[in-house]
Every structure is written in structure tokens, then in C-alpha cells.
Write an enzyme that holds these catalytic residues in place. Structure first.
Site, PDB file in Angstrom:
ATOM      1  N   LYS A 168      -0.885  -3.680 -17.639  1.00 54.73           N
ATOM      2  CA  LYS A 168      -0.083  -3.021 -16.358  1.00 54.73           C
ATOM      3  C   LYS A 168       0.643  -4.066 -15.973  1.00 54.73           C
ATOM      4  CE  LYS A 168      -1.941   0.256 -13.017  1.00 54.73           C
ATOM      5  NZ  LYS A 168      -2.848   0.390 -12.064  1.00 54.73           N
TER       6      LYS A 168
HETATM    7  C1  E4P Z   1      -2.329   3.070 -10.194  1.00 54.63           C
HETATM    8  O1  E4P Z   1      -2.623   3.011 -11.453  1.00 54.63           O
HETATM    9  C2  E4P Z   1      -3.010   2.438  -9.036  1.00 54.63           C
HETATM   10  O2  E4P Z   1      -4.204   1.862  -9.675  1.00 54.63           O
HETATM   11  C3  E4P Z   1      -3.405   3.531  -8.027  1.00 54.63           C
HETATM   12  O3  E4P Z   1      -3.111   4.752  -8.594  1.00 54.63           O
HETATM   13  C4  E4P Z   1      -2.999   3.270  -6.692  1.00 54.63           C
HETATM   14  O4  E4P Z   1      -3.620   3.965  -5.735  1.00 54.63           O
HETATM   15  P1  E4P Z   1      -3.521   3.870  -4.233  1.00 54.63           P
HETATM   16  O5  E4P Z   1      -2.298   4.242  -3.641  1.00 54.63           O
HETATM   17  O6  E4P Z   1      -4.676   4.879  -3.611  1.00 54.63           O
HETATM   18  O7  E4P Z   1      -4.286   2.565  -4.101  1.00 54.63           O
END
Ligand code: E4P
Length: 221
Positions: free
Chosen positions: A86
């Protein structure tokens, strides 16, 4: 295409095991904040998660330069064959994504808030792009618009087929329905949202009624 995929957005092993037991989990996304909630060794955690699911498991880099991202990502990729690195949406991130692509390492471009950011990541060679729906809604924008625009753009071009739209920062079941309606390939969500998707008050009421009628009939004999 194939049905919408559901990823669990957590680094919590017990939650991942629970979701997998329900037979509806196609992969896992983690990030530094989700990892901080459970702690320990990130590498050990990723290894364990990769053993629980055959699907993609996203592991996020911390470096903000391309060389740093590439070396962190290469180390993640050695953990298991289903690791996806990522990478945040920056110009350095784009460079890292294109270098990972050349090395055959899959990437998930994260922190996407516009269709253009998603397009840039897809063109650089990301296998997943993650528009954050909930965080846009939080600041009074419409997160789903980004999903809808990207899904429509993707329909026009065959050469974006290497890339899947992953609706991230999902906060409630309605986000999942709408992402699927837009044609997002994947939605990643907390276990809580996955469980909420099974719920309806009439289902609970119906089960209670069936049980009551059953025992009435049995008791009457
Ligand atoms: C994306 O893969 C992130 O890990 C996640 O969806 C972020 O979500 P949040 O806005 O609830 O932290």
C-alpha cells in the site's frame, strides 16, 4: 464481471477469523493506524493474516521517498505471495508504484480523494486504487462521487483492466450498497459494518415468531 469483493479493514486477527468464518471475506487491508491498535511486530502480523486468507493483504509503507517505499515494499512482498504494497498518492508514491509494477509486486494506492488521483495511480500501474469515501463525507463532500466517476472512466478504457477500484473508508452498510451499484470491484470495511450488513429488524422478528409458533405447536401435542 465477478461479484463485488469484500475486504476486512482491520489488523485484528480475531476479527479477521470471524469474518472469514462467515465465508464472505476476499482479502484484508491494513494501515499504520489499524496496526497501532493491535501492536506487536507488523511483519509477524502480516504473515499471520496472509496465512488466514488467500486474498490480497495490503501492507502500508511509511517512507515518503520512492527509494524508501520500494525497499519497505520489497520486504513486505517477501512475507507472502498475497501481499499487496500500500502506497500513498504522492508523486513519490507513483514512482514507487511503477517500479513495483516492473518488479511484479502488486500495489494498492491509498489516500485517494479525487478521480484524477485514482487515474494517475491506475496509469502508474497500481493493482488497486483506494478512494476514501467516509473521510470525504466527513468534510461534507460526496465520497461516492469519486467511486462513480472512476467506475465510469474505467468503462471507457480496456487498458485500465489491470486495476480495481477499492471503495475504502467505508462507514456503514449503505456505503457498501452504493459502491456495488457504482461498480466498485471491492469494498473494504470494518468487521462491524460487515456484520451490520446481515441485520434487519424484520429478520430478528421473523426468527422469534417462527420459534414461538414452533414451540406452541410442539407444546400443544
Ligand atoms: C483504506 O484501506 C484504509 O485502511 C481505511 O479504509 C481508512 O478508513 P478510515 O477513514 O475509517 O480510517
Amino acid at each position: 464481471g465477478s461479484a463485488v469483493k469484500f475486504f476486512l479493514d482491520t489488523a485484528d486477527i480475531a476479527e479477521i477469523k470471524t469474518g472469514i468464518a462467515w465465508g464472505v471475506v476476499d482479502g484484508v487491508t491494513t494501515n499504520p493506524s489499524l496496526y497501532a491498535k493491535v501492536g506487536g511486530s507488523y511483519e509477524e502480523l502480516l504473515k499471520e493474516i496472509c496465512g488466514l486468507t488467500k486474498g490480497p493483504v495490503s501492507a502500508e509503507v511509511i517512507a515518503d521517498d520512492a527509494d524508501g517505499m520500494v525497499s519497505e515494499g520489497r520486504a513486505f512482498a517477501k512475507i507472502a505471495s498475497n501481499i499487496v504494497v500500500k502506497v500513498p498518492m504522492t508523486t513519490a508514491g507513483l514512482e514507487a508504484i511503477s517500479r513495483f509494477k516492473a518488479e511484479g509486486i502488486k500495489t494498492n494506492c491509498t489516500l485517494i480523494f479525487t478521480a484524477n488521483q485514482g487515474l494517475m495511480a491506475a496509469k502508474a500501474g497500481a493493482s488497486l486504487i483506494s478512494p476514501f469515501v467516509g473521510r470525504l463525507d466527513d468534510i461534507s463532500e460526496d465520497g461516492m462521487t469519486v467511486i462513480r466517476e472512476l467506475a465510469e472512466i474505467f468503462q471507457h478504457y480496456d487498458d485500465l483492466e489491470h486495476c480495481e477500484i477499492l471503495a475504502a473508508s467505508i462507514r456503514h452498510p449503505r456505503h457498501v450498497t452504493e459502491s456495488a451499484l457504482c461498480g466498485a470491484h471491492v469494498a473494504t470495511m470494518p468487521l462491524k459494518v460487515l456484520e451490520q450488513m446481515t441485520k434487519h429488524p424484520l429478520t430478528d422478528k421473523g426468527i422469534a415468531q417462527f420459534k414461538a409458533d414452533w414451540s406452541k405447536a410442539k407444546g400443544g401435542k
